[in-house]
Motif scaffolding. Structure first.
Motif, short mmCIF file in Angstrom:
data_model
loop_
_atom_site.label_atom_id
_atom_site.label_comp_id
_atom_site.label_asym_id
_atom_site.label_seq_id
_atom_site.Cartn_x
_atom_site.Cartn_y
_atom_site.Cartn_z
N TYR A 1 0.83 -1.21 0.00
CA TYR A 1 0.00 0.00 0.00
C TYR A 1 0.87 1.26 0.00
O TYR A 1 0.63 2.19 -0.75
CB TYR A 1 -0.94 -0.01 1.22
CG TYR A 1 -1.74 1.26 1.35
CD1 TYR A 1 -2.84 1.49 0.53
CD2 TYR A 1 -1.38 2.23 2.26
CE1 TYR A 1 -3.57 2.66 0.64
CE2 TYR A 1 -2.10 3.40 2.38
CZ TYR A 1 -3.19 3.62 1.56
OH TYR A 1 -3.91 4.77 1.67
N GLU A 2 1.89 1.29 0.86
CA GLU A 2 2.75 2.47 0.95
C GLU A 2 3.54 2.70 -0.34
O GLU A 2 3.69 3.82 -0.79
CB GLU A 2 3.69 2.36 2.14
CG GLU A 2 2.99 2.57 3.47
CD GLU A 2 3.90 2.38 4.67
OE1 GLU A 2 5.07 1.96 4.48
OE2 GLU A 2 3.44 2.62 5.79
N ASP B 1 1.55 12.09 -9.65
CA ASP B 1 0.78 13.33 -9.51
C ASP B 1 1.69 14.55 -9.53
O ASP B 1 1.38 15.55 -10.16
CB ASP B 1 -0.05 13.31 -8.22
CG ASP B 1 -1.24 12.37 -8.31
OD1 ASP B 1 -1.60 11.97 -9.43
OD2 ASP B 1 -1.80 12.02 -7.25
N LEU C 1 1.99 6.69 -6.84
CA LEU C 1 0.93 7.57 -7.33
C LEU C 1 1.21 9.03 -7.00
O LEU C 1 0.94 9.92 -7.80
CB LEU C 1 -0.42 7.14 -6.75
CG LEU C 1 -0.97 5.79 -7.27
CD1 LEU C 1 -2.25 5.43 -6.53
CD2 LEU C 1 -1.21 5.84 -8.76
N ARG C 2 1.78 9.29 -5.83
CA ARG C 2 2.11 10.65 -5.43
C ARG C 2 3.18 11.23 -6.37
O ARG C 2 3.10 12.38 -6.78
CB ARG C 2 2.60 10.67 -3.99
CG ARG C 2 2.58 12.06 -3.38
CD ARG C 2 2.95 12.06 -1.88
NE ARG C 2 2.11 11.18 -1.10
CZ ARG C 2 2.56 10.20 -0.32
NH1 ARG C 2 3.86 9.99 -0.21
NH2 ARG C 2 1.74 9.44 0.37
N GLN D 1 2.64 1.76 -3.36
CA GLN D 1 1.67 2.19 -4.37
C GLN D 1 1.31 3.67 -4.15
O GLN D 1 1.24 4.44 -5.10
CB GLN D 1 0.41 1.32 -4.30
CG GLN D 1 -0.68 1.70 -5.26
CD GLN D 1 -0.33 1.40 -6.72
OE1 GLN D 1 0.73 0.90 -7.04
NE2 GLN D 1 -1.24 1.73 -7.60
N THR D 2 1.10 4.06 -2.92
CA THR D 2 0.77 5.45 -2.60
C THR D 2 1.93 6.37 -3.00
O THR D 2 1.72 7.43 -3.60
CB THR D 2 0.47 5.61 -1.11
OG1 THR D 2 -0.60 4.72 -0.76
CG2 THR D 2 0.08 7.02 -0.75
#
Length: 157
Positions: free
Chosen positions: A34-35, A45, A41-42, A37-38
């Motif tokens: 999860y971390e 962005d 994505l960050r 992937q986050t």
């Protein structure tokens, strides 16, 4: 077959420590996935934001440049130079009109025409026309020492 049943029986003898260890491994693995992937994505962005900011700066710069440009005189006034230049070099000018499918069709007004005459005269006249008024030059056809050159003169209304 008996071996498989023995393995299943092995699970029955697990204590709460085994189950906690499996749960901890699943929790830690899920958290790491999860971390990562986050974080991925960050970063995407942030890259998109940077690209958008660069585009905005580019468009603002172009808008500033366009605001500084002079407005073209009316195309009718621009066209007045064409016959004078053509006559100087012994070239014939014919008007093709304002709408021609294979010539300039942009945001500015355009009058289309053709220069006809000796090859050298047409080329020199076309060069002087292009240096005098905003002009697009198109195809040239040459046959037996004579040339025909299409052009569009640009201006405002």
């Amino acid at each position: 077959m008996k071996n498989a049943l023995t393995n299943i029986g092995f699970v029955r003898h697990w204590t709460w420590v085994h189950w906690v260890a499996i749960g901890a491994v699943l929790f830690i693995a899920s958290k790491e996935v999860y971390e990562s992937q986050t974080a991925r994505l960050r970063s995407i962005d942030n890259q998109n934001v940077q690209v958008i900011e660069e585009n905005i700066q580019e468009f603002n710069t172009m808008a500033e440049r366009l605001a500084q440009l002079e407005v073209l005189p009316p195309v009718q006034n621009q066209w007045k130079y064409i016959p004078a230049i053509a006559t100087r070099y012994g070239v014939e000018v014919s008007v093709l009109g304002t709408k021609h499918s294979d010539m300039y069709d942009g945001p500015l007004q355009a009058w289309h025409g053709e220069l006809k005459g000796r090859v050298g005269s047409v080329l020199v006249a076309a060069l002087e026309i292009q240096q005098t008024v905003p002009t697009f030059l198109y195809q040239i056809s040459i046959k037996n020492g004579d040339a025909t050159l299409g052009f569009s003169v640009l201006g405002s209304e």
